[in-house]
Design an enzyme around this catalytic site. Structure first.
Site, mmCIF file in Angstrom:
data_model
loop_
_atom_site.group_PDB
_atom_site.id
_atom_site.type_symbol
_atom_site.label_atom_id
_atom_site.label_comp_id
_atom_site.label_asym_id
_atom_site.label_seq_id
_atom_site.Cartn_x
_atom_site.Cartn_y
_atom_site.Cartn_z
ATOM 1 N N HIS A 78 -12.372 -7.078 -2.759
ATOM 2 C CA HIS A 78 -11.220 -7.281 -1.878
ATOM 3 C C HIS A 78 -11.592 -8.383 -0.878
ATOM 4 C CE1 HIS A 78 -7.460 -6.663 -0.131
ATOM 5 N NE2 HIS A 78 -7.580 -5.456 0.378
ATOM 6 N N ARG B 202 -3.300 -9.771 -7.429
ATOM 7 C CA ARG B 202 -3.820 -8.422 -7.150
ATOM 8 C C ARG B 202 -3.705 -7.624 -8.442
ATOM 9 N NH1 ARG B 202 -2.808 -3.903 -2.525
ATOM 10 N NH2 ARG B 202 -4.189 -5.363 -1.475
ATOM 11 N N ASP C 194 -12.488 3.782 4.363
ATOM 12 C CA ASP C 194 -11.401 3.393 3.448
ATOM 13 C C ASP C 194 -11.016 4.655 2.681
ATOM 14 O OD1 ASP C 194 -9.638 1.989 1.795
ATOM 15 O OD2 ASP C 194 -11.203 1.029 0.601
ATOM 16 N N GLN D 49 -9.749 -9.215 2.401
ATOM 17 C CA GLN D 49 -9.919 -8.167 3.410
ATOM 18 C C GLN D 49 -11.161 -8.445 4.267
ATOM 19 O OE1 GLN D 49 -7.882 -5.264 3.959
ATOM 20 N NE2 GLN D 49 -9.116 -5.314 5.813
ATOM 21 N N CYS E 221 -9.266 -0.697 6.399
ATOM 22 C CA CYS E 221 -8.414 -1.747 5.805
ATOM 23 C C CYS E 221 -6.961 -1.301 5.724
ATOM 24 C CB CYS E 221 -8.946 -2.123 4.439
ATOM 25 S SG CYS E 221 -9.075 -0.727 3.312
ATOM 26 N N ARG F 198 -5.137 -9.916 8.816
ATOM 27 C CA ARG F 198 -4.917 -10.268 7.401
ATOM 28 C C ARG F 198 -4.010 -11.496 7.335
ATOM 29 N NH1 ARG F 198 -5.190 -6.720 3.476
ATOM 30 N NH2 ARG F 198 -5.603 -8.566 2.251
HETATM 31 N N1 CP Z 1 -5.555 -3.553 3.189
HETATM 32 C C1 CP Z 1 -4.705 -3.869 2.182
HETATM 33 O O1 CP Z 1 -5.035 -4.608 1.242
HETATM 34 O O2 CP Z 1 -3.473 -3.308 2.283
HETATM 35 P P1 CP Z 1 -2.307 -3.366 1.197
HETATM 36 O O3 CP Z 1 -2.785 -2.561 0.005
HETATM 37 O O4 CP Z 1 -1.122 -2.785 1.864
HETATM 38 O O5 CP Z 1 -2.110 -4.806 0.786
HETATM 39 N N1 NVA Z 2 -10.049 0.639 -1.808
HETATM 40 C C1 NVA Z 2 -8.621 0.581 -1.629
HETATM 41 C C2 NVA Z 2 -8.245 -0.542 -0.727
HETATM 42 C C3 NVA Z 2 -6.783 -0.633 -0.425
HETATM 43 C C4 NVA Z 2 -6.427 -1.783 0.449
HETATM 44 C C5 NVA Z 2 -7.917 0.445 -2.966
HETATM 45 O O1 NVA Z 2 -8.391 -0.299 -3.827
HETATM 46 O O2 NVA Z 2 -6.908 1.110 -3.153
#
Ligand code: CP
Ligand code: NVA
Length: 331
Positions: free
Chosen positions: A133, A106, A230, A136, A272, A317
């Site tokens: 993502h 990540r 989101d 997701q 998400c 997830r």
């Molecule tokens: N939806 C999601 O990716 O959540 P986190 O940022 O908590 O991993």
């Molecule tokens: N768009 C958001 C998603 C978090 C799971 C981000 O990148 O922070």
């Protein structure tokens, strides 16, 4: 179907059939676990979890999913490794590839995820970058399958708000891949990147799906099965952007009136997470003091309503990420 050795770096890396098979595997793993007859398919495997950004769900899903399957994980959080500061992506990849059977990444740049895959020699899974993502969207599809009895080619989902972000790019691309009707309601400044949209259009042409984008939320939600939203400022973006994004995106806030405008009494909310639906967070409190707002992308009323399936989505997830690890690492 054999996904062993494959990376999942962005939406579209797997075919529609492969995604369907992964979702079936996730359902199987979920059923096994709930029935107390889970098997351990990844005993002896080691999984690296490299995070440049914070996480609750993604980290938990990889850790719990790996543990369910008998694998061992090593979590390397933001600032905890040499990665990027003292060591290049290529060198980090070659080291992790010698010790681990798979790597979750990540971070900020998509290029880093791609380079980890190129140089590590093991499957790399993108747990969120600025652009994508993709784990997701697997959970999103499974949640839609769980909540609508029709096949996905007969399902409509409308994403509202920051249409330029990673979650929307993934939903649009994987949605188009499997034949969903995907609508995006967003202002012209915050729409999916042209190359993302063009590629998704080609996928939709092949799958029978459809894609539309508009700045009119009422038009966009008409007849939709799912409304998806989101955060308006994503991880890695500066907090100073909040004012501008609030001004731009407030017309796309998911409200009870917008749910009503779908004309579908069975419409569901997807998100998400994490979500700004109340003032119970530091950022939420700061914005409440400054702007007098009680919620951002979704009202608390909708978030807490029976239409909201966001915690089913969060649980999915786990099952989808566990399936991804089993499918790509399994022996
Ligand atoms: N939806 C999601 O990716 O959540 P986190 O940022 O908590 O991993
Ligand atoms: N768009 C958001 C998603 C978090 C799971 C981000 O990148 O922070």
């Amino acid at each position: 179907m054999d996904l062993r050795g494959r990376s999942y770096l962005k939406d579209g890396d797997f075919s529609a059939d492969e995604v369907g098979w992964l979702l079936d595997l996730a359902v199987e793993l979920r059923a096994e676990k709930r029935a107390g007859r889970a098997r351990r398919r990844l005993v002896g495997k080691n999984v690296a979890l490299l995070f440049e950004k914070t996480s609750t769900r993604t980290r938990s899903a990889f850790e719990v999913g790996a543990a369910n399957q008998g694998a061992h994980t090593v979590y390397m959080g933001p600032g905890e490794t040499q990665f990027g500061v003292k060591e290049s992506t290529k060198d980090t990849a070659r080291v992790l590839g010698r010790m681990f059977d798979g790597i979750e990444f990540r971070g900020f740049r998509q290029r880093y995820a791609d380079e980890l895959a190129t140089h590590s020699g093991v499957p790399v899974w993108n747990g969120l970058t600025d652009q994508w993502h993709p784990t997701q969207s697997l959970a999103d599809l499974l949640t839609m399958r769980d909540h609508v009895a029709r096949p996905l080619v007969d399902v409509s989902v409308c994403f509202l708000g920051d249409g330029a972000n990673n979650t929307c790019a993934s939903l649009v691309t994987t949605g188009a891949l499997v034949g969903l009707d995907v609508r995006v309601a967003a202002p012209p400044q915050r729409r999916p990147a042209p190359e993302v949209w063009a590629a998704a259009k080609s996928l939709a042409a092949a799958s029978g799906g459809s894609l539309t984008v508009t700045d009119d939320p009422l038009q966009a939600v008409s007849g939709a099965d799912f409304l998806y939203t989101d955060v308006w400022v994503s991880l890695g973006e500066p907090e100073e952007l909040w004012d501008e994004r609030i001004d731009l995106l407030m017309p796309y806030q998911v409200t009870a009136a917008l749910l009503g405008a779908t004309g579908n009494p069975g419409v569901r909310l997807l998100h998400c997470l994490p979500a700004f639906h109340d003032n119970e967070t530091e950022i939420g409190r700061r914005i409440a003091e400054k702007r007098g707002l009680r919620a951002m992308e979704v009202t608390d009323e909708v978030f807490e309503s029976p239409a909201s399936v966001v915690f089913d989505q969060a649980e999915n997830r786990l099952h989808t990420i566990e399936a991804l690890m089993v499918a790509t690492l399994g022996g």
